[in-house]
Enzyme design. Structure first.
Site, PDB file in Angstrom:
ATOM      1  CB  SER A 132      -0.860  -0.014   1.274  1.00  0.00           C
ATOM      2  OG  SER A 132      -1.426   1.241   1.537  1.00  0.00           O
ATOM      3  CE1 TYR A 145      -3.711  -2.159   5.498  1.00  0.00           C
ATOM      4  CE2 TYR A 145      -2.947   0.024   4.853  1.00  0.00           C
ATOM      5  CZ  TYR A 145      -3.432  -1.222   4.519  1.00  0.00           C
ATOM      6  OH  TYR A 145      -3.629  -1.541   3.195  1.00  0.00           O
TER       7      TYR A 145
END
Length: 270
Positions: A132, A145
Site C-alpha cells: 500500500s 496498518y
C-alpha cells in the site's frame, strides 16, 4: 495456460483480480477463508477456490497439498489478503493488533514459505506482494496498518536476494485508497472520552473517504498493472507504485524529508 494463486479472493481487489485473470485465459486458484464468501466464481470454469486461513500454516499446507494434486505448476502467487485497523495506540486492543499482524504480515510470510519449494523445484515463479502507500510513508492513525505493510516491503526485498538464483522473482505493489469494500471493513477504535482523539478520528475518516471517492479509475489501473506484472516478471526486485496519490506522496516524502513531510501532513490532514 499459466496459473496464478490469489489470496484474499473473496471480495474487493482479490475477487476482481481473480475474475480478470480468468477472463484472459489464466487458470486461477482463488483462496478464501470461508465458503460463504464465494462471489462470481461459479460462471468461470478456470477458477477454482480453496479454503485457506493465511494465519494458519496447517491450513496453508492442507490446501497446498490439494492444489498441487490438481495443478502441475504455479506461475504466480499474488499475496493480496489483508485487513485494516485504524486506531490510536492508547485505545488499541490485543485482539485487533494480533489479527492485523497475523493477516497482513505473517500471512504473507507463511504463504511464501509454503510455496517457495514449489517454485524452486520448477526453477521459476513470481511472488507479487500487495502492500500500500502505507508501505512507503507514515500517516496519522496508521500505526498498525502501516507497520505491517512496511514490514512486508522489507520482508519481500530481503527474500528476493535468497530466491534470485532459483529464477524466482519478487515484487511489491503499492497504491492509495481504492473504492472497494476494504475501507468499509476497516476496524476502527471506538469513540472515547478523549475529545482530541475523537476529533482526529473524524478528520482522518473524512479525508480517506474523500480520497477513496476521487479514485474512481484507480482500480482499473491496478488490475491492468497486476496483469502486466504477472505476464512480464522482472528478474530484479521491483516496487511498483500505482496511481497519482501514491506516486505523489512517495516523491514528496523523498523530496521534503521526514520533518517537513510531517509538518505538511499535520497542516493538510489534521
Amino acid at each position: 495456460m499459466k496459473t496464478v494463486l490469489i489470496t484474499g479472493a473473496s471480495g474487493g481487489l482479490g475477487n476482481l483480480t481473480s475474475l480478470l485473470f480468468a477472463k484472459r485465459g489464466w487458470l486461477v486458484i482463488a483462496t478464501i477463508h470461508h465458503l460463504d464468501l464465494i462471489e462470481g466464481f461459479e460462471t468461470h470454469s478456470n477458477i477454482k477456490y480453496y479454503i485457506i486461513d493465511v494465519t494458519s500454516f496447517e491450513s496453508i499446507e492442507k490446501a497446498k497439498n490439494e492444489i498441487l494434486k490438481e495443478y502441475k505448476t504455479i506461475d504466480v502467487i499474488i499475496n493480496n489478503a489483508g485487513k485494516g485497523y485504524r486506531s490510536f495506540v492508547e485505545l488499541s486492543c490485543d485482539k485487533e493488533i494480533d489479527s492485523i499482524i497475523n493477516v497482513n504480515l505473517l500471512g504473507v510470510i507463511k504463504i511464501c514459505r509454503a510455496f517457495i519449494p514449489t517454485f524452486r523445484t520448477q526453477n521459476y515463479g513470481q511472488f507479487i506482494n500487495i502492500t500500500s502507500v502505507a508501505g512507503l510513508v507514515n500517516l496519522p492513525l496508521g500505526s498498525f496498518y502501516h507497520s505491517t505493510k512496511q514490514a512486508v516491503e522489507s520482508f519481500s526485498e530481503c527474500m528476493s536476494y535468497e530466491l534470485s538464483d532459483f529464477n524466482i522473482s519478487v515484487c511489491t505493489v503499492q497504491f492509495g485508497n481504492v473504492p472497494t469494500d476494504f475501507q468499509k471493513n476497516v476496524v476502527k477504535s471506538q469513540i472515547s472520552e478523549i475529545k482530541h482523539y475523537n476529533i482526529m478520528m473524524n478528520k482522518i475518516n473524512a479525508f480517506l473517504e474523500k480520497k477513496t471517492c476521487k479514485n474512481i479509475h484507480l482500480l482499473d489501473h491496478i488490475l491492468e498493472k497486476l496483469y502486466t506484472i504477472a505476464e512480464n516478471p522482472n528478474k530484479s526486485y521491483r516496487k511498483y507504485t500505482i496511481g497519482f496519490d501514491a506516486n505523489c506522496i512517495k516523491y514528496l516524502r523523498r523530496l521534503l524529508g521526514y520533518r517537513i513531510f510531517n509538518f505538511v501532513v499535520k497542516k493538510k490532514i489534521l
